[in-house]
Design a protein around this motif. Structure first.
Motif, PDB file in Angstrom:
ATOM      1  N   GLY A 129      55.445  84.571  45.353  1.00 51.15           N
ATOM      2  CA  GLY A 129      54.722  83.337  45.631  1.00 51.15           C
ATOM      3  C   GLY A 129      55.555  82.080  45.766  1.00 51.15           C
ATOM      4  N   GLN A 130      56.826  82.216  46.187  1.00 51.65           N
ATOM      5  CA  GLN A 130      57.710  81.062  46.309  1.00 51.65           C
ATOM      6  C   GLN A 130      57.993  80.721  47.777  1.00 51.65           C
ATOM      7  N   ARG A 131      58.051  79.429  48.084  1.00 53.65           N
ATOM      8  CA  ARG A 131      58.379  78.977  49.429  1.00 53.65           C
ATOM      9  C   ARG A 131      59.893  79.015  49.644  1.00 53.65           C
ATOM     10  N   LYS A 170      56.291  82.299  52.427  1.00 59.49           N
ATOM     11  CA  LYS A 170      56.088  82.489  50.988  1.00 59.49           C
ATOM     12  C   LYS A 170      56.420  83.942  50.641  1.00 59.49           C
ATOM     13  N   TYR A 175      65.866  77.986  48.868  1.00 59.70           N
ATOM     14  CA  TYR A 175      64.785  77.946  47.886  1.00 59.70           C
ATOM     15  C   TYR A 175      65.104  76.760  46.993  1.00 59.70           C
TER      16      TYR A 175
END
Length: 241
Positions: free
Chosen positions: A176-178, A198, A221
């Motif tokens: 769930g990280q951009r 994502k 990131y």
């Protein structure tokens, strides 16, 4: 009589010379004053490190100008190493009273840190208790840019897997990280982001870009309140033929 006096004085001098080494051998160097080092630290998402603390000595005050060494233990390299000041950064040196502080750069993400006082002719050496860097490290594995040579206006594809180490040194998928994907065209200085996929449950992310001319590609990131950022050491160049 003169001869007897000479012999007596010579004998006395010889006796004193023989006795002198025994007296010197009995002398012991003065004990050094015990010291203690304590410190705290904070970090930022972009790997800035601030260290502050104090050196104290039993029954006396630590003067200004005493050098200290910050060290960190990397779970990647499995060894202690010195945290050396970079360009424009100040080394750890005591102020009057023993306090010290410096703004440095993170060497061992999510590693262990300590500060060591090497001692001097009157103050004994000492090492602080270990402090854990609580900010979690993030790393991208398997970054791919394909193809490296392509026709004009063809698609270039990107992929990678973002992981983090909640337990120091043990990396697991970071969901769930951009992750921002960047392009810089040949002959230009500015980078442009063109996608921000994502990560899925396995930490995987991907993207594509229609390329009109030679360009370099990268990713980033940006980290957060508990994680460090991550980006590649160098960009990947794609040739348009």
């Amino acid at each position: 009589m003169r001869k007897s006096l000479l012999l007596a004085s010579t004998a006395a001098a010889a006796a004193s010379l023989v006795a002198a080494p025994a007296a010197n051998a009995a002398a012991t160097p003065a004990a050094k004053t015990p010291t203690k080092v304590t410190f705290g630290m904070s970090t930022t998402w972009d790997a800035k490190l601030k260290i502050w603390g104090k050196v104290t000595a039993t029954g006396t005050t630590v003067p200004a100008g005493k050098w200290l060494v910050a060290e960190c233990y990397s779970y990647q390299w499995h060894k202690w190493q010195a945290v050396k000041p970079g360009k424009g950064q100040k080394p750890l040196i005591t102020q009057a009273g023993g306090s010290f502080s410096s703004d440095l750069t993170v060497y061992c993400s999510h590693g262990k840190y300590r500060v060591r006082f090497p001692g001097d002719p009157t103050l004994a050496p000492s090492t602080s208790p270990i402090v854990l860097d609580k900010r979690i490290n993030a790393l991208t594995f398997g970054w791919k840019v394909t193809p490296k040579s392509i026709r004009k206006n063809g698609y270039v594809y990107f992929s990678g897997t973002l992981k983090h180490d909640p337990t120091p040194g043990h990396y697991v998928p970071f969901k769930g990280q951009r992750v921002y994907l960047y392009v810089k065209f040949k002959g230009e200085k500015k980078w442009y982001w063109f996608a921000r996929p994502k990560t899925d449950s396995k930490g995987h992310f991907s993207g594509r870009f229609r390329i009109p001319r030679d360009a370099s590609f990268s990713y980033e990131y940006f980290g957060d309140k508990t994680h460090y950022y991550d980006s590649p050491l160098k960009a990947t160049f794609v040739n348009v033929r």
